[in-house]
Design a protein around this motif. Structure first.
Motif, PDB file in Angstrom:
ATOM      1  N   LEU A  54      43.270  37.675  38.716  1.00 37.97           N
ATOM      2  CA  LEU A  54      42.704  37.690  37.353  1.00 37.97           C
ATOM      3  C   LEU A  54      42.148  39.243  36.939  1.00 37.97           C
ATOM      4  CD1 LEU A  54      40.662  34.450  37.446  1.00 37.97           C
ATOM      5  CD2 LEU A  54      42.688  34.825  36.153  1.00 37.97           C
ATOM      6  N   GLY A  55      41.775  39.852  38.221  1.00 40.03           N
ATOM      7  CA  GLY A  55      41.196  41.200  37.636  1.00 40.03           C
ATOM      8  C   GLY A  55      41.333  42.253  38.863  1.00 40.03           C
ATOM      9  N   GLY A  56      42.414  42.346  39.530  1.00 41.58           N
ATOM     10  CA  GLY A  56      42.444  43.248  40.672  1.00 41.58           C
ATOM     11  C   GLY A  56      41.293  43.382  41.556  1.00 41.58           C
ATOM     12  N   PRO A  57      41.486  44.496  42.388  1.00 40.28           N
ATOM     13  CA  PRO A  57      40.331  44.701  43.343  1.00 40.28           C
ATOM     14  C   PRO A  57      38.942  44.805  42.883  1.00 40.28           C
ATOM     15  CG  PRO A  57      41.609  46.679  42.917  1.00 40.28           C
ATOM     16  CD  PRO A  57      42.264  45.788  42.172  1.00 40.28           C
ATOM     17  N   GLU A  58      38.745  45.147  41.563  1.00 40.69           N
ATOM     18  CA  GLU A  58      37.320  45.198  40.947  1.00 40.69           C
ATOM     19  C   GLU A  58      36.690  43.908  40.901  1.00 40.69           C
ATOM     20  OE1 GLU A  58      33.772  46.159  39.417  1.00 40.69           O
ATOM     21  OE2 GLU A  58      34.969  46.937  40.752  1.00 40.69           O
ATOM     22  N   LEU A  59      37.930  42.818  40.455  1.00 39.35           N
ATOM     23  CA  LEU A  59      36.869  41.514  40.325  1.00 39.35           C
ATOM     24  C   LEU A  59      36.979  40.800  41.634  1.00 39.35           C
ATOM     25  CD1 LEU A  59      36.066  39.227  38.486  1.00 39.35           C
ATOM     26  CD2 LEU A  59      38.447  38.443  38.284  1.00 39.35           C
ATOM     27  N   VAL A  60      37.527  41.089  42.672  1.00 38.27           N
ATOM     28  CA  VAL A  60      37.411  40.752  44.124  1.00 38.27           C
ATOM     29  C   VAL A  60      36.052  41.150  44.503  1.00 38.27           C
ATOM     30  CG1 VAL A  60      38.383  40.684  46.275  1.00 38.27           C
ATOM     31  CG2 VAL A  60      39.975  40.705  44.512  1.00 38.27           C
ATOM     32  N   ARG A  61      35.761  42.740  44.209  1.00 33.61           N
ATOM     33  CA  ARG A  61      34.604  43.049  44.874  1.00 33.61           C
ATOM     34  C   ARG A  61      33.290  42.313  44.232  1.00 33.61           C
ATOM     35  NH1 ARG A  61      30.553  46.028  43.017  1.00 33.61           N
ATOM     36  NH2 ARG A  61      31.492  45.835  40.899  1.00 33.61           N
ATOM     37  N   LYS A  62      33.506  42.168  42.812  1.00 34.78           N
ATOM     38  CA  LYS A  62      32.510  41.477  42.382  1.00 34.78           C
ATOM     39  C   LYS A  62      32.342  40.080  42.711  1.00 34.78           C
ATOM     40  CE  LYS A  62      32.589  43.687  37.420  1.00 34.78           C
ATOM     41  NZ  LYS A  62      33.371  43.437  36.199  1.00 34.78           N
ATOM     42  N   THR A  63      33.286  39.349  42.955  1.00 36.18           N
ATOM     43  CA  THR A  63      33.233  37.964  43.595  1.00 36.18           C
ATOM     44  C   THR A  63      32.484  37.962  44.925  1.00 36.18           C
ATOM     45  OG1 THR A  63      35.309  37.478  42.344  1.00 36.18           O
ATOM     46  CG2 THR A  63      34.745  35.960  44.305  1.00 36.18           C
ATOM     47  N   ILE A  64      32.949  39.127  45.701  1.00 33.91           N
ATOM     48  CA  ILE A  64      32.166  39.139  47.167  1.00 33.91           C
ATOM     49  C   ILE A  64      30.793  39.235  47.041  1.00 33.91           C
ATOM     50  CG2 ILE A  64      32.004  40.461  49.349  1.00 33.91           C
ATOM     51  CD1 ILE A  64      35.154  40.908  49.235  1.00 33.91           C
ATOM     52  N   LYS A  65      30.401  40.308  46.077  1.00 35.52           N
ATOM     53  CA  LYS A  65      29.120  40.625  45.558  1.00 35.52           C
ATOM     54  C   LYS A  65      28.052  39.413  45.311  1.00 35.52           C
ATOM     55  CE  LYS A  65      25.421  43.199  45.272  1.00 35.52           C
ATOM     56  NZ  LYS A  65      24.740  43.489  46.203  1.00 35.52           N
ATOM     57  N   GLU A  66      28.861  38.690  44.213  1.00 37.99           N
ATOM     58  CA  GLU A  66      28.201  37.580  43.695  1.00 37.99           C
ATOM     59  C   GLU A  66      27.886  36.312  44.545  1.00 37.99           C
ATOM     60  OE1 GLU A  66      27.024  34.758  40.588  1.00 37.99           O
ATOM     61  OE2 GLU A  66      27.317  36.889  40.503  1.00 37.99           O
ATOM     62  N   ASN A  67      29.081  35.909  45.633  1.00 36.74           N
ATOM     63  CA  ASN A  67      28.996  34.816  46.562  1.00 36.74           C
ATOM     64  C   ASN A  67      28.168  35.228  47.764  1.00 36.74           C
ATOM     65  OD1 ASN A  67      30.613  32.548  45.188  1.00 36.74           O
ATOM     66  ND2 ASN A  67      31.835  34.606  44.501  1.00 36.74           N
ATOM     67  N   PHE A  68      28.467  36.673  48.215  1.00 38.51           N
ATOM     68  CA  PHE A  68      27.971  36.659  49.605  1.00 38.51           C
ATOM     69  C   PHE A  68      27.100  38.142  49.772  1.00 38.51           C
ATOM     70  CE2 PHE A  68      32.113  35.316  49.966  1.00 38.51           C
ATOM     71  CZ  PHE A  68      31.944  33.992  50.852  1.00 38.51           C
ATOM     72  N   ASP A  69      26.733  38.541  48.462  1.00 39.19           N
ATOM     73  CA  ASP A  69      25.908  39.780  48.389  1.00 39.19           C
ATOM     74  C   ASP A  69      26.282  40.861  49.283  1.00 39.19           C
ATOM     75  OD1 ASP A  69      23.559  41.139  47.304  1.00 39.19           O
ATOM     76  OD2 ASP A  69      22.028  40.223  48.690  1.00 39.19           O
ATOM     77  N   VAL A  70      27.368  41.134  49.580  1.00 36.90           N
ATOM     78  CA  VAL A  70      27.973  42.130  50.397  1.00 36.90           C
ATOM     79  C   VAL A  70      28.693  43.176  49.593  1.00 36.90           C
ATOM     80  CG1 VAL A  70      29.613  43.124  52.047  1.00 36.90           C
ATOM     81  CG2 VAL A  70      28.084  40.731  52.313  1.00 36.90           C
ATOM     82  N   ASN A  71      28.126  44.737  49.455  1.00 37.37           N
ATOM     83  CA  ASN A  71      28.757  45.625  48.904  1.00 37.37           C
ATOM     84  C   ASN A  71      30.027  46.196  49.298  1.00 37.37           C
ATOM     85  OD1 ASN A  71      26.677  45.797  46.894  1.00 37.37           O
ATOM     86  ND2 ASN A  71      25.167  47.069  48.341  1.00 37.37           N
ATOM     87  N   ILE A  72      30.977  46.475  48.522  1.00 34.06           N
ATOM     88  CA  ILE A  72      32.174  47.233  48.927  1.00 34.06           C
ATOM     89  C   ILE A  72      32.377  48.416  48.497  1.00 34.06           C
ATOM     90  CG2 ILE A  72      34.818  46.852  48.837  1.00 34.06           C
ATOM     91  CD1 ILE A  72      33.386  44.724  50.521  1.00 34.06           C
TER      92      ILE A  72
END
Length: 315
Positions: free
Chosen positions: A127-145
């Motif tokens: 849906l949105g490449g690596p940036e959307l994956v980064r946002k999803t990880i931050k949203e669900n697990f509060d971990v910065n990439i």
């Protein structure tokens, strides 16, 4: 011996040293160029590079306290199909301890994708490449990439053959054949690059996708050990040539060299691994998106943050 003769001998030694040093540098440069071109000759055009212009700008956080989190994505591009993140990992490196950690997030994990709602984890990439994956990880697990690296699976076998030309030894629990275009026999086997790719991609596991994640972590750990060998150091220019078409990354060269140097001189021998979801924190469900892993978000967020934390490393 007169002063004039001593000066002449000193000049001669300096001249010889300069000539020898220049020749060594010249040979090294030629060797590096030849090896790099040899690597490029082994590689084909990688799909990961073709996808680069389709991605939104990556807005990763700056590394904190000498710790680097790199999002590793195994791209399952297949020509006309939309690319999927068939493999999703977080590689964590601590510049002080030189410890490397590896987190696998299972692709069927049911998560909230910003602006899209709940979907399987690997849907974020399409849906949105690596940036959307980064946002999803931050949203669900509060971990910065901090950064990302996308590896096209078609180049994985070539990369393995350069790093480990004698193959990688694994213990295959049972015959593997369906869907990988080959048959891998059970028992201790030494696999070349193409066979190792089949080993890590085999999906019809008695442990479902959990077994595949374990094999991926095992393969990367063993490749890391091979990568710091003398052979791989000498073949580093060739490896760069092979890797170039198959990896799309925003990790800068300075960071790559820092991690490489740390792995060479570091005392940490093994890569610590974690799988998300962790044990006893999920259940199988069927939703509109298909079969998913419905997880306990708080339990998994806590496990992931603790695993990546500086305090965990110091224990």
């Amino acid at each position: 011996m007169g002063k004039s003769e001593r000066r002449n001998k000193k000049r001669k030694r300096l001249r010889n040293f300069f000539i020898v040093t220049t020749l060594i540098l010249l040979v090294g440069i030629i060797y590096g160029v030849v090896q790099y071109k040899s690597g490029l000759a082994m590689a084909n055009k990688g799909l990961a590079k073709e996808e680069e212009t389709l991605f939104d700008d990556f807005e990763g956080a700056d590394p904190q306290f000498g710790e680097i989190n790199v999002l590793l994505l195994g791209s399952d591009s297949r020509g006309e199909e939309v690319a999927r993140a068939d493999t999703l990992m977080i590689a964590h490196y601590n510049q002080t301890t030189h410890q490397m950690k590896l987190v696998s997030i299972m692709r069927d994990t049911y998560v909230f994708i910003p602006d899209y709602g709940y979907h399987k984890m690997n849907t974020a990439f399409s849906l949105g490449g690596p940036e959307l994956v980064r946002k999803t990880i931050k949203e669900n697990f509060d971990v910065n990439i901090d950064s990302y690296a996308i590896v096209d699976f078609t180049g994985f076998s070539k990369i393995v053959d350069v790093i480990a030309p004698d193959g990688i030894e694994v213990d295959i629990p049972y015959a593997m054949s369906h869907g990988i275009g080959m048959t891998l026999q059970p028992g201790n086997q030494v696999l070349n690059g193409e066979q190792l790719l089949g080993y890590v991609r085999f999906r019809h596991d008695i442990h479902s996708d959990f077994g595949r994640v374990e094999r991926q972590q095992e393969a990367l750990s063993k490749l890391k050990d091979e990568a710091v060998s003398i052979h791989s150091i000498l073949n580093f220019p060739k490896l760069l040539g092979v890797v170039e078409p198959y990896i799309n990354t925003n990790v800068d060269n300075r960071t790559i060299l820092t991690i490489g140097k740390g792995l060479l001189i570091g005392k940490a021998e093994n890569i610590e691994t974690l799988r998300i979801p962790v044990e006893n924190s999920f259940e199988d469900k069927r939703v509109a998106a298909g079969a998913v892993l419905s997880i306990d978000f708080e339990k998994n967020k806590q496990a992931l943050q603790q695993f990546l934390s500086t305090e965990e490393i110091k224990k």
